[in-house]
Design an enzyme around this catalytic site. Structure first.
Site, PDB file in Angstrom:
ATOM      1  N   ASP A 469      20.410  13.348  42.957  1.00 26.43           N
ATOM      2  CA  ASP A 469      20.810  12.251  43.839  1.00 26.43           C
ATOM      3  C   ASP A 469      20.330  12.529  45.264  1.00 26.43           C
ATOM      4  O   ASP A 469      20.004  13.673  45.622  1.00 26.43           O
ATOM      5  CB  ASP A 469      22.341  12.125  43.788  1.00 26.43           C
ATOM      6  CG  ASP A 469      22.836  10.720  44.053  1.00 26.43           C
ATOM      7  OD1 ASP A 469      22.047   9.897  44.554  1.00 26.43           O
ATOM      8  OD2 ASP A 469      24.007  10.444  43.763  1.00 26.43           O
ATOM      9  N   ASP A 539      23.294   1.275  42.212  1.00 24.63           N
ATOM     10  CA  ASP A 539      24.728   1.554  42.085  1.00 24.63           C
ATOM     11  C   ASP A 539      25.488   0.294  41.692  1.00 24.63           C
ATOM     12  O   ASP A 539      26.671   0.358  41.367  1.00 24.63           O
ATOM     13  CB  ASP A 539      25.283   2.080  43.420  1.00 24.63           C
ATOM     14  CG  ASP A 539      25.001   3.556  43.593  1.00 24.63           C
ATOM     15  OD1 ASP A 539      24.576   4.207  42.627  1.00 24.63           O
ATOM     16  OD2 ASP A 539      25.197   4.065  44.712  1.00 24.63           O
TER      17      ASP A 539
HETATM   18  C1  DGJ Z   1      25.445   7.770  44.309  1.00 24.19           C
HETATM   19  C2  DGJ Z   1      24.982   7.500  42.915  1.00 24.19           C
HETATM   20  O1  DGJ Z   1      24.110   6.417  42.882  1.00 24.19           O
HETATM   21  C3  DGJ Z   1      26.191   7.312  42.021  1.00 24.19           C
HETATM   22  O2  DGJ Z   1      25.803   6.970  40.726  1.00 24.19           O
HETATM   23  C4  DGJ Z   1      26.977   8.594  42.031  1.00 24.19           C
HETATM   24  O3  DGJ Z   1      26.211   9.615  41.464  1.00 24.19           O
HETATM   25  C5  DGJ Z   1      27.369   8.947  43.445  1.00 24.19           C
HETATM   26  N1  DGJ Z   1      26.244   8.970  44.317  1.00 24.19           N
HETATM   27  C6  DGJ Z   1      28.062  10.293  43.488  1.00 24.19           C
HETATM   28  O4  DGJ Z   1      28.335  10.725  44.765  1.00 24.19           O
END
Ligand code: DGJ
Length: 724
Positions: A469, A539
């Site tokens: 991430d 997201d």
């Molecule tokens: C952002 C990601 O896109 C989410 O899926 C998740 O992993 C969060 N970060 C976790 O902090």
């Protein structure tokens, strides 16, 4: 008859050579399955574009590159000549491909042809400034079977003094002269990525770019241009995809002389790259292609290439497993018992990969602390991760782990030990976004630290998959240790070191898979996906929003890498959609479940088990077949996508009705890509087909079409066609 045979033989022999060159006239013709590209050297030594479009086969047809005449003292000939890679020098007023400043302040750069080298499907053309040994090698790599040409440039400073590069583009693509072109591109923001945007190209520039240090959610480095009469199935499309996961820029420009040009490469914003004597700079890779059959074919050209040539493992890579990710169920509240309980519920559904997300390490109980401290939290996992991983493996699932290696919370042991590792301008505030700072990967010590952290995790545990991430954009991009003029190399070196870490990690752990995530789709480009098995698309997992995000994503990227989860509702918006619909939307890519299984009813489990079973039946077609976008969520009340297996044995259609109005029927679905002479056995999820006949011919399905009984809001189905 004899003439036809002779013609075909001539075409075949010319096409067997992807690169043809006429030494007498200095003209090149580059040809792939779907396009040709031609260049020539004019009498003054300029390298000019002669053609980009549908395939040609006869080199002799092409004109010699001609030097033009000035129209007036305000309209110099240089503005009329379509240079392949213009330096900023002489009377040139469009976006340059290369702009430099020499130590003495001289900024004039005029690049002329010196030599070239052809080897199989690659061509290097060397240009040099008319005075100085500032040399540029233009690289053209053809993928003849895939319809694509890859371009980039290497700038060599062969002078004895340093120069500053202020702009270095990978390539300039010249469209055929003319007006009326239209640009399609992908815009967005966090949780609203890859929105298809379409507008006329008018005199002036349209700039697509990232100034954010990563590829960014705002724009994606992909473009497509049509001549105004193109749609999904017909008409010409010129398109390109730039591979750079940092600051990039694509400038689409129509000059006053109705010439459309697309320059793409490093973003020249805040760019100043010192090149000492003897040093060189490679620009990012920029792929270009041409489709005679609309946007659908343009996407399919890219999809096939990505699947087979870019993604790790290419043709050999496995189909994406159905994953479960616990983020939305547990957020930071991860514990061994809690994750095991979720794994127990996930396995019987048919989940193949179980991923714990954020919260397993350091003092990470919320987003204020712990980033940078990649040690297992002993309160949450008193015996380390091994018992959980063993549990997951015993249930028949692979184990995946979330990491965010580039980041640090100021409240972390890493930051306390190395405050200087965070990107900063000394004495200035460091903006925290999500309470975190960015580690300066451009530094070798930081790069090595991150590699070793990840290498150790992958060595200590049976981890099959990292979800990598990256949750904030750059700000205050200082690199004090680099010193003065070298500081701005950060923009380039950060990205190169990121790629190096990923490459070394994959080499050290060949079975390790990586999901590329940057708060959703903030780092998706054709270079990032060379190191990622799938990407987290957004997201935003609201099924309706996802239809548009996924539509845009597939303009440039293959469904195989488009990670798509089924989550609980409402999610993001206040909307509730049926679980079947959420499944059918997520099944259009690499399916995952992100819901809180602790809250699911027995009916939900039964439905999910059935849908995952259906997905596994069609997964190969979805992930490796050809995609046809039959109706899109922007212009139709029903979104319809069709996938046709590469061997033609199966086809799958997903139809999602967003909002029935006036008691109308859903639009008839006209299929594509089938064999008109073949017959197909039809099956639909929840029997939503109006047609009662179980077997229909390809001709009927494509010409008469299918009708589906979708009513109300967010009603959906999938139709599976098996060739008889
Ligand atoms: C952002 C990601 O896109 C989410 O899926 C998740 O992993 C969060 N970060 C976790 O902090």
């Amino acid at each position: 008859m004899r003439a036809t045979v002779l013609f075909l033989l001539l075409c075949a022999s010319a096409l067997a050579q992807s690169i043809q060159f006429d030494p007498a006239r200095k003209v090149w013709l580059l040809t792939t399955s779907d396009s040709s590209y031609a260049m020539g050297v004019s009498s003054d030594g300029s390298l000019l574009n002669l053609y980009w479009g549908a395939p040609l086969w006869r080199l002799a047809d092409l004109p010699t590159a001609a030097q033009r005449r000035d129209i007036s003292s305000f309209d110099p000939r240089q503005m009329l000549e379509n240079e392949e890679y213009p330096g900023w020098g002489g009377p040139r007023y469009y976006e340059p491909a290369l702009k430099i400043t020499r130590e003495d302040g001289d900024r004039d750069l005029v690049l002329h042809y010196v030599s070239h080298h052809i080897q199989n499907d690659s061509l290097d053309i060397t240009l040099k400034d008319i005075n100085d040994p500032i040399e540029v090698i233009l690289h053209y790599q053809l993928f003849p079977d895939y319809g694509l040409i890859r371009r980039n440039a290497t700038v060599n400073n062969k002078t004895s003094k340093s120069v500053i590069i202020e702009s270095a583009q990978s390539a300039v693509w010249n469209l055929p002269p003319g007006n009326g072109y239209q640009l399609t591109y992908l815009t967005g923001r966090w949780a609203g990525e890859t929105q298809v945007t379409h507008e006329p190209i008018r005199p002036g520039q349209i700039v697509l770019e990232s100034r954010k240090g990563h590829t960014s959610h705002y724009f994606n480095p992909w473009f497509a241009i049509d001549a105004g009469n193109t749609n999904e199935v017909s008409g010409p499309v010129w398109f390109g995809a730039l591979g750079w996961s940092g600051n990039w820029r694509i400038t689409v420009e129509q000059t006053a002389y109705a010439q459309v040009r697309v320059a793409g490469g490093f973003n020249s914003f805040d760019f100043a790259y010192p090149l000492a004597a003897g040093q060189s700079l490679d620009t990012p890779l920029f792929y270009g292609g041409f489709s005679q059959h609309g946007y659908g074919q343009a996407s399919r050209i890219l999809h096939k290439f990505e699947r087979e040539k870019l993604l790790p493992g290419g043709l050999e890579s496995r189909l994406r497993p159905v994953l479960y990710n616990s983020w939305e169920a547990t957020t930071f509240n991860v514990t061994e018992a809690g994750q095991e309980a979720l794994a127990d519920k996930a396995a019987p559904l048919g989940i193949e990969l179980f991923v714990i997300d954020d919260g397993w390490f350091g003092a990470r109980n919320d987003d204020h602390a712990g980033l940078g401290d990649w040690v297992v939290n002993p309160k949450k996992f008193p015996n380390g991760l091994k018992p959980l991983i063993d549990h997951v493996n015993h249930l028949g699932m692979d184990f995946g782990l979330w990491v965010e290696p580039e980041m640090v919370n100021p409240n972390s042991d890493l930051y306390r030990a190395h405050p200087d590792w965070a990107i900063n301008f000394p004495g200035r505030p460091r903006s925290e976004l999500r309470n975190q700072l960015i580690l300066n990967l451009a530094r070798d010590d930081v790069k090595e630290h991150i590699f070793h952290v990840l290498d150790k995790l992958a060595s200590d545990y049976n981890i099959k998959y990292f979800k990598w991430d990256m949750n904030r954009s750059f700000s205050e991009p200082g690199w004090p240790e680099a010193g003065g003029p070298n500081e701005r190399k950060l923009w380039v070196q950060y990205v190169r070191n990121l790629y190096e870490i990923l490459d070394r990690l994959r080499a050290a752990h060949p079975k390790l898979e990586i999901e590329d995530c940057s708060g959703g789709g903030g780092r998706v480009d054709v270079e990032a996906i060379r190191r990622a098995d799938e990407v987290w698309t957004s997201d935003n997992t609201d099924a309706f929003d996802r239809l548009r995000i996924q539509e845009g994503f597939t303009y440039a990227y293959a469904p195989k890498i488009m990670s798509a989860w089924v989550t609980d509702v409402p999610n993001m918006n206040t909307r509730s959609t049926p679980l079947t619909t959420r499944f059918l939307v997520a099944m259009q890519g690499a399916l995952g479940i992100g819901a809180n299984l602790n809250k699911w009813t027995p009916q939900d489990f039964a439905l999910a088990t059935r849908m995952i079973g259906i997905y596994k039946r069609i997964r190969k077609t979805v992930q490796t077949g050809d995609l046809y976008r039959l109706a899109n969520p922007r212009t139709s009340d029903t979104t319809v996508t069709q996938y046709v297996a590469s061997d033609g044995a199966q086809s799958v259609i997903f139809a999602t009705r967003h909002s029935q109005q006036y008691n109308t029927a859903a639009p008839t679905i006209y299929l594509r890509g089938l064999d008109p002479k073949a017959t197909y056995k039809l099956d639909s999820v929840d029997n939503k087909l109006v047609e009662k006949q179980g077997t229909l011919s390809g001709a009927y399905l494509m010409n008469r079409g299918l009708n589906v009984n979708l009513r109300g809001d967010f009603d959906a189905t999938a139709i599976i066609l098996d060739r008889q």
